[in-house]
Design a protein around this motif. Structure first.
Motif, short mmCIF file in Angstrom:
data_model
loop_
_atom_site.label_atom_id
_atom_site.label_comp_id
_atom_site.label_asym_id
_atom_site.label_seq_id
_atom_site.Cartn_x
_atom_site.Cartn_y
_atom_site.Cartn_z
N ILE A 169 0.72 -1.32 0.15
CA ILE A 169 0.01 0.00 0.26
C ILE A 169 0.85 1.38 0.03
O ILE A 169 0.78 2.13 -0.70
N GLY A 170 1.94 1.41 0.84
CA GLY A 170 2.78 2.34 0.67
C GLY A 170 3.51 2.76 -0.38
O GLY A 170 3.57 3.56 -0.83
N LEU A 171 4.01 1.42 -1.08
CA LEU A 171 4.66 1.65 -2.27
C LEU A 171 3.69 2.14 -3.43
O LEU A 171 4.14 3.11 -4.25
N PHE A 172 2.34 1.81 -3.64
CA PHE A 172 1.60 2.38 -4.58
C PHE A 172 1.34 3.88 -4.28
O PHE A 172 1.14 4.72 -5.15
N ARG A 173 1.25 4.31 -3.02
CA ARG A 173 0.88 5.70 -2.65
C ARG A 173 2.10 6.34 -2.91
O ARG A 173 2.17 7.48 -3.60
N LEU A 174 3.26 5.88 -2.66
CA LEU A 174 4.60 6.60 -3.07
C LEU A 174 4.70 6.56 -4.38
O LEU A 174 5.21 7.83 -4.88
#
Length: 85
Positions: free
Chosen positions: A23-28
């Protein structure tokens, strides 16, 4: 007769960490796409200028915003579902 090895137990903490990382990778990556789209909109690159830069930059900003806002919510909904038994 084929012997299939037993399925190892799943560590729920490890799965939670992997999901949080995804999830963090998609947001970044969505934030980076938005920033790149704004750079294209401001015509900072020589390979795209004029009306094409405005169109391309707008598309990139919209795609990045979708990836930043909607994709993590879709992933959360997917992660909440129980796997089929």
């Amino acid at each position: 007769m084929t012997d299939t090895p037993p399925i190892p137990p799943v560590d729920p903490e490890k799965v939670a960490r992997q999901r949080f990382f995804a999830i963090g990778l998609f947001r970044l990556s969505g934030a980076f796409i938005v920033m790149f789209g704004f750079l294209v909109l401001m015509q900072r690159f020589g390979w795209v200028q004029g009306g094409k830069a405005k169109a391309m930059g707008t598309i990139l900003v919209l795609v990045g915003l979708f990836q930043f806002v909607a994709v993590p919510r879709l992933l959360l909904a997917l992660f909440r579902q129980r796997p089929p038994q």
